[in-house]
Design a protein around this motif. Structure first.
Motif, PDB file in Angstrom:
ATOM      1  N   TYR A  98      -6.426   3.840   5.101  1.00  0.00           N
ATOM      2  CA  TYR A  98      -5.597   2.642   5.323  1.00  0.00           C
ATOM      3  C   TYR A  98      -4.114   2.992   5.243  1.00  0.00           C
ATOM      4  O   TYR A  98      -3.323   2.594   6.103  1.00  0.00           O
ATOM      5  CB  TYR A  98      -5.950   1.586   4.282  1.00  0.00           C
ATOM      6  N   TYR A  99      -3.726   3.729   4.211  1.00  0.00           N
ATOM      7  CA  TYR A  99      -2.312   4.049   4.035  1.00  0.00           C
ATOM      8  C   TYR A  99      -1.810   5.005   5.122  1.00  0.00           C
ATOM      9  O   TYR A  99      -0.667   4.895   5.577  1.00  0.00           O
ATOM     10  CB  TYR A  99      -2.069   4.651   2.647  1.00  0.00           C
ATOM     11  N   ASN A 135      -3.009   5.168   8.201  1.00  0.00           N
ATOM     12  CA  ASN A 135      -2.925   4.356   9.410  1.00  0.00           C
ATOM     13  C   ASN A 135      -1.704   3.434   9.365  1.00  0.00           C
ATOM     14  O   ASN A 135      -0.996   3.261  10.373  1.00  0.00           O
ATOM     15  CB  ASN A 135      -4.200   3.525   9.561  1.00  0.00           C
ATOM     16  N   ASN A 136      -1.432   2.857   8.188  1.00  0.00           N
ATOM     17  CA  ASN A 136      -0.277   1.981   8.035  1.00  0.00           C
ATOM     18  C   ASN A 136       1.028   2.757   8.216  1.00  0.00           C
ATOM     19  O   ASN A 136       1.964   2.288   8.879  1.00  0.00           O
ATOM     20  CB  ASN A 136      -0.304   1.337   6.649  1.00  0.00           C
ATOM     21  N   ARG A 185       1.456   3.537  11.878  1.00  0.00           N
ATOM     22  CA  ARG A 185       1.883   2.351  12.625  1.00  0.00           C
ATOM     23  C   ARG A 185       3.372   2.056  12.396  1.00  0.00           C
ATOM     24  O   ARG A 185       4.100   1.746  13.341  1.00  0.00           O
ATOM     25  CB  ARG A 185       1.032   1.155  12.223  1.00  0.00           C
ATOM     26  N   ASN A 186       3.827   2.188  11.144  1.00  0.00           N
ATOM     27  CA  ASN A 186       5.238   1.952  10.847  1.00  0.00           C
ATOM     28  C   ASN A 186       6.135   2.980  11.533  1.00  0.00           C
ATOM     29  O   ASN A 186       7.212   2.641  12.040  1.00  0.00           O
ATOM     30  CB  ASN A 186       5.470   2.006   9.330  1.00  0.00           C
TER      31      ASN A 186
END
Length: 521
Positions: free
Chosen positions: A26-27, A29-30, A33-34
């Motif tokens: 999750y981190y 991927n986040n 994305r950022n």
């Protein structure tokens, strides 16, 4: 460990590991994305900067040219009149001539010099009226021929440029072909400078499109890709509308974005892999320890059973010998003594097996090797079990066909290996044992096959038959005596002889053990 507790522990550990992996994913991927959003923002900002900068430069050049043209026209403001200014522009590409006209009304006034502390007798004031705005400029003459013509020329030129330039720019600037308004080199220079400010240092391709069609302003390798092309309006008009768009592609965009989090990604993968390996190892060790615990329990039960019988036999024999009636019978005494001796040897052999395996694991068992004839070892081993086979009404057939038989081996240990295998063939033959021993040469190795027609074993048992303490489960029935050490010893001794042992078996159809040893010249 209780089976339920063990299962619950495995489930909890598995869920925890899965949770850690999901949080890491999750981190990552986040963060990815950022990073991509920041990249997109910086690119759009750079495109907007390039568009506005080039448009500003073009407008400033146009105003400079127009101001210069007005100044060189030599206009005079001495009477009230309508002055018509013309701008003529010829387009050589389309053979069209653009003529722009703007009319300005001039009104002259004379004012006293007392209003202006400049030492002049009088001043002529001229007001310029246009459709857009009203401006006041000054001019006059003084005694001695001094005049303010130069001041009027400068002011009039600037005032007229302000009125005239915006409308004239909108008229003929948009009629010029785009490739004459901007160059590929200028766009590339501005775009690369702005991107480098945001640390974007990768290759790009760009082009200017007009109403969805490519113009001459583009790089050689530009390709329009939906979803991967950045776009910004170019040369917008006063209503913020434009027919032109500046498009940019980054062929290595994904690699660049991924590289920004590559260190974090690699560290995450490494640490997650370590956790997975540690977890897998822990689970494996737990399962193995549980299996060993079960095997050791079976071993202790079997060993107890194996010792219980000879001890009981010895006690019975001793009690019988102590009987006054028996002790006088020499024949019976010798018989009971023989039984005690055999049972004692049996227990001694079992203890020796345990000690031998222990020494092998600690590498304390010295195995000296010498040149031996393998056929002689096979024949000696057969001699050890031949009487047992005959007693059960069976037979051993030896097909010793190998042409070369010289091996480097230890006489005692390798004989024990062959005896153990033959003994297993006898024990696991419910009916009269029929055993066939065959030898053959394959390459630089000699193979010894020991085939029986006994009960055979399952596929699972074949994989684990050489493990220490392992015995195939047959419920609570122990019709075959043993404690699972014989074949473990066999495997270890053969490996110490640089050999290999394998087994092929089918349930209720028998088994074939194959020993492979290297030949010596």
């Amino acid at each position: 460990m209780n089976k339920r507790i063990f299962l619950a522990l495995v489930i909890l550990m598995s869920l925890s590991l899965i949770g850690i992996i999901l949080v890491q994913a999750y981190y990552i991927n986040n963060s990815l994305r950022n990073t991509e959003e920041q990249f997109n923002f910086n690119v759009r900002k750079a495109l907007s900067f390039v568009s506005k900068t080039i448009e500003k430069q073009e407008k400033e050049q146009h105003i400079f040219w127009l101001s210069k043209a007005i100044q060189e026209s030599g206009t005079k403001a001495d009477t009230t009149a309508i002055l018509n200014f013309y701008v003529e522009q010829k387009n050589n590409d389309t053979n069209e001539t653009l003529i722009y006209r703007n009319g300005i009304l001039e009104e002259n006034f004379k004012l006293s010099s007392a209003l202006f502390d400049i030492g002049l007798d009088s001043i002529n004031v001229k007001r310029i009226l246009s459709e857009k705005e009203t401006k006041v400029i000054e001019d006059g003459s003084v005694d001695g021929g001094t005049s303010l013509t130069a001041l009027l020329s400068q002011i009039a030129t600037q005032e007229f440029a302000d009125i005239f330039s915006e409308s004239s720019y909108n008229e003929f600037a948009y009629r010029r072909p785009i490739h004459k308004r901007v160059s590929v080199e200028e766009i590339d220079r501005l775009l690369s400078l702005k991107l480098l400010e945001d640390e974007i240092d990768i290759d790009y391709e760009f082009a200017i499109y007009s109403n969805g069609l490519a113009t001459k302003v583009k790089t050689e390798n530009f390709e329009l890709k939906k979803g991967a092309t950045f776009s910004a309006p170019f040369f917008s008009n006063k209503k913020d509308k434009s027919n032109y768009r500046l498009l940019v592609n980054f062929p290595d965009r994904k690699e660049f974005i991924l590289s920004s989090i590559l260190t974090m990604l690699i560290l995450s993968i490494v640490f997650t892999s370590i956790i997975i390996l540690a977890y897998s190892s822990a689970i494996y060790q737990l399962i193995k320890q549980r299996q060993i615990s079960e095997i050791k329990t079976d071993f202790i039960n079997n060993m107890t059973h194996e010792f219980k019988t000879p001890i009981a036999t010895i006690n019975l024999a001793l009690d019988s010998i102590r009987n006054p009636k028996i002790i006088e019978d020499k024949e019976k005494v010798l018989r009971y003594l023989g039984m005690i001796r055999e049972e004692n040897k049996r227990m001694h052999a079992q203890v020796e097996n345990v000690l031998r395996i222990s020494k092998l694991e600690k590498n304390e068992l010295n195995i000296s090797k010498e040149r031996l004839d393998l056929h002689s070892l096979v024949e000696e081993a057969i001699t050890h079990v031949e009487l047992i086979v005959e007693d059960r009404g069976g037979e051993i057939t030896a097909n010793l066909n190998a042409e070369k038989t010289s091996v480097l081996a230890n006489d005692s240990h390798f004989t024990n290996v062959l005896v153990n295998i033959l003994d297993n063939a006898i024990k696991y033959s419910p009916e009269a044992p029929k055993i066939i021993v065959t030898t053959e040469v394959v390459g630089n190795n000699i193979l010894v096959h020991v085939k029986d027609h006994g009960s055979g074993m399952s596929k699972t048992a074949q994989k684990r038959v050489f493990e220490k303490f392992y015995r195939e489960h047959t419920g609570n029935i122990h019709n075959v005596k043993g404690h699972g050490l014989g074949l473990a010893y066999v495997k270890r001794i053969i490996e110490d002889h640089q050999g290999h042992i394998s087994v092929e078996s089918e349930k209720d159809k028998g088994s074939t053990f194959t020993i492979k040893l290297p030949l010596i010249s």
